[in-house]
Design an enzyme around this catalytic site. Structure first.
Site, mmCIF file in Angstrom:
data_model
loop_
_atom_site.group_PDB
_atom_site.id
_atom_site.type_symbol
_atom_site.label_atom_id
_atom_site.label_comp_id
_atom_site.label_asym_id
_atom_site.label_seq_id
_atom_site.Cartn_x
_atom_site.Cartn_y
_atom_site.Cartn_z
ATOM 1 N N GLU A 10 0.818 -1.176 0.200
ATOM 2 C CA GLU A 10 0.002 -0.026 0.063
ATOM 3 C C GLU A 10 0.783 1.350 0.163
ATOM 4 O OE1 GLU A 10 -1.362 0.207 4.429
ATOM 5 O OE2 GLU A 10 -1.730 -1.660 3.639
ATOM 6 N N ASP A 104 -5.929 9.113 2.533
ATOM 7 C CA ASP A 104 -5.254 8.760 3.790
ATOM 8 C C ASP A 104 -4.157 9.698 4.315
ATOM 9 O OD1 ASP A 104 -4.699 7.328 6.181
ATOM 10 O OD2 ASP A 104 -3.380 6.141 5.221
ATOM 11 N N GLU A 109 -4.053 7.230 -1.363
ATOM 12 C CA GLU A 109 -3.431 5.868 -1.175
ATOM 13 C C GLU A 109 -4.116 5.080 -2.134
ATOM 14 O OE1 GLU A 109 -3.041 2.586 2.483
ATOM 15 O OE2 GLU A 109 -2.245 4.805 2.922
ATOM 16 N N ALA A 112 -3.051 -1.997 -2.839
ATOM 17 C CA ALA A 112 -3.115 -3.031 -3.785
ATOM 18 C C ALA A 112 -3.920 -4.401 -3.221
ATOM 19 C CB ALA A 112 -2.008 -3.649 -4.162
ATOM 20 N N HIS A 163 3.648 0.879 2.670
ATOM 21 C CA HIS A 163 3.696 -0.260 3.818
ATOM 22 C C HIS A 163 3.334 -1.738 2.985
ATOM 23 C CE1 HIS A 163 1.905 2.844 6.829
ATOM 24 N NE2 HIS A 163 3.141 2.984 6.548
ATOM 25 N N HIS A 249 2.920 -5.812 9.619
ATOM 26 C CA HIS A 249 2.652 -4.582 8.883
ATOM 27 C C HIS A 249 3.904 -3.901 9.073
ATOM 28 C CE1 HIS A 249 0.305 -0.991 7.263
ATOM 29 N NE2 HIS A 249 0.600 -0.639 8.321
#
Length: 524
Positions: A10, A104, A109, A112, A163, A249
């Protein structure tokens, strides 16, 4: 055992514009970002993107739950951590490829869809570049000029995230993950950095470094993503069956434009995770004495010759650290206790990883077609040689930003990629198809196909649910807790049987795969 796992990328995009409002003031990034998202949704059409009026389903999101075993009280959390509260003024769309495109932290943003291989992660990440580009083209047709940049810093002190997400077994202790991941994440920019002009948060000192994010790291482990950024993020929000899965994450990586760099970034980390899961003893002895300081030292050293101290007192280079992790993966792959040796995805990741590290040891500039920071540095050094520009020359700073421009007429990385100077792993056709078609082997396929087929009745979605309106205009939530369920093989026949939402919901209800919910459960 394999590098195959549920993963995804992302990216918050940098955004600029000279657009002014009715009072002559520059339009804020929040408003601009909303224009970008809405412009893409409108231009793509209802079969490719949810239109205004559709929201995000926050029912299963837990942004304040910490993997170390506790949850922060909402009253004590910074507002940036409350990602489970929808601002009705913020644009949001779910796309037919299974991705989410939304606003965001005042950035557009692109998140995917979840995929199962590193190459698919690259393909859907590249599709996000096309989504952003087409949004700006749609705005340009309205006389609004907006530029989008796939980078992580504005050069003035602000950083925004790229991220990565990896699903790992809940049975693996988080402490084990964090302990073994920190040295690798600190050293990974050696081959996975995008490069950055300037040292320090606001580029206070001239110079060039490997990573866009290293100077913004402040802690080894933590829940935050915008304050006191940690090397290992502890958010415990699996977006999947919680007692089975944990979502790692990763917030320290760079947005990258080079296919091989992105491929190795996610492929190598997936391989290291597999080592942690199955052969953790192979990673013993690599703990850093001061990880945050080491991240900056490695990033600030394009020569790759500087060393950082390990906990046991040894001094190692970033290349040494990365190679130790590669050797562990190679040893695990040849151990005979798993199926790595017959897994073509794993073989390719390990082979390319080895080739790049060997090339970096011989001559970093020999890897300019594969490693993004090397490609950027090579271009900038050629310009500096011709012009005599110092590292703090405004032209050099501008070129650094221009590298990441998504417009192929301006973006330097785009131009190098088009000219064949950045090795490509995907054809234009493969990336183009990923803009509208979802991955076939994850629940993203069901999510994307529902958007394409029944978009007018989709009121919200999330990574593990789709909320539809039935024939009586009641909200029905279809749960998708397992990421590998809902792929084309499992659901294509189901969707082919139903041209209308109502009949689809009737069959799902008979199989107890959906629930009725109240309006207030969904944020629009």
């Amino acid at each position: 055992m394999s590098v195959r796992r549920i993963m995804g990328i992302e990216t918050e995009l940098g955004i600029t514009s000279t657009q002014r409002d009715a009072h002559g003031e520059l339009v804020t990034p929040m408003v601009l970002s909303g224009q970008v998202v809405r412009a893409y949704a409108a231009a793509a059409g209802p079969a490719a993107a949810l239109q205004r009026g559709a929201g995000w389903d926050y029912a299963d999101e837990t942004p304040l739950r910490d993997a170390r075993g506790y949850e922060i009280a909402r009253a004590l959390a910074h507002v940036s951590q409350l990602t489970d509260v929808e601002d009705p003024l913020i644009a949001n769309s779910v796309l037919s490829n299974g991705a989410r495109f939304y606003v965001d932290h005042a950035h557009p943003e692109y998140s995917a869809p979840e995929v199962t291989t590193p190459l698919e992660a690259v393909r859907y990440d590249r599709a996000g570049e096309l989504v952003g580009r087409r949004a700006t083209e749609a705005l340009a047709a309205q006389g609004i000029e907006v530029r989008l940049y796939k980078n992580n810093v504005d050069g003035k002190g602000a950083s925004y995230g790229t991220h990565e997400n990896y699903l790992v077994p809940r049975s693996i202790p988080f402490e084990r993950l964090a302990t073994h991941l920190i040295p690798f994440l600190v050293a990974r920019p050696v081959f996975a950095g995008a490069g950055r002009v300037g040292l320090g948060l606001a580029s206070e000192r001239p110079g060039f470094q490997l990573s866009q994010r290293a100077d913004y790291l402040e802690a080894e482990v933590g829940l935050e993503t915008t304050l006191r950024r940690p090397i290992v993020n502890t958010r415990d929000e699996p977006h999947a069956t919680p007692h089975v899965h944990r979502r790692l994450h990763v917030i320290v990586g760079d947005a990258t434009m080079a296919d091989v760099t992105t491929y190795l970034a996610v492929g190598s980390l997936s391989a290291v995770l597999r080592v942690i899961e199955t052969h953790p003893h192979l990673l013993e002895g690599l703990r850093l004495a001061a990880p945050v300081e080491a991240a900056r030292a490695i990033s600030h050293d394009p020569s790759l010759q500087g060393t950082v101290p390990l906990e046991d007192g040894r001094q190692v280079t970033g290349l040494d650290l990365v190679e130790a992790h590669l050797q562990a993966a190679e040893q695990a792959a040849s151990s005979g206790h798993d199926a790595w040796a017959v897994d073509p995805e794993t073989e390719d990741v390990l082979r390319r990883w080895r080739e790049v590290l060997d090339g970096l040891r011989r001559d970093p500039f020999s890897c300019a077609a594969q490693v993004e920071w090397v490609a950027k540095l090579s271009l900038l050094e050629r310009f500096r040689s011709r012009s005599g520009a110092a590292w703090d020359d405004p032209r050099i700073v501008a070129m650094d930003i221009q590298w990441h421009d998504l417009d192929p007429a301006r973006g330097l990385a785009q131009k190098l990629r088009g000219a064949g100077h950045l090795e490509r792993l995907l054809t234009d056709e493969a990336v183009e198809s990923a803009v509208t078609e979802p991955p076939v082997d994850t629940r993203a396929w069901f999510r994307g196909e529902v958007v394409r087929r029944y978009g007018q009745d989709v009121k919200a979605a999330s990574w593990d649910s789709v909320v539809l309106l039935d024939e009586r205009r009641r909200l029905r939530r279809v749960q998708l807790p397992e990421p590998t369920d809902g792929g084309r093989e499992q659901t294509a026949a189901l969707l082919e049987r139903h041209t209308r939402t109502a009949s689809l919901l009737t069959e799902l209800a008979s199989e107890e795969l959906m629930t009725e919910i109240d309006d207030h459960d969904i944020a629009f």
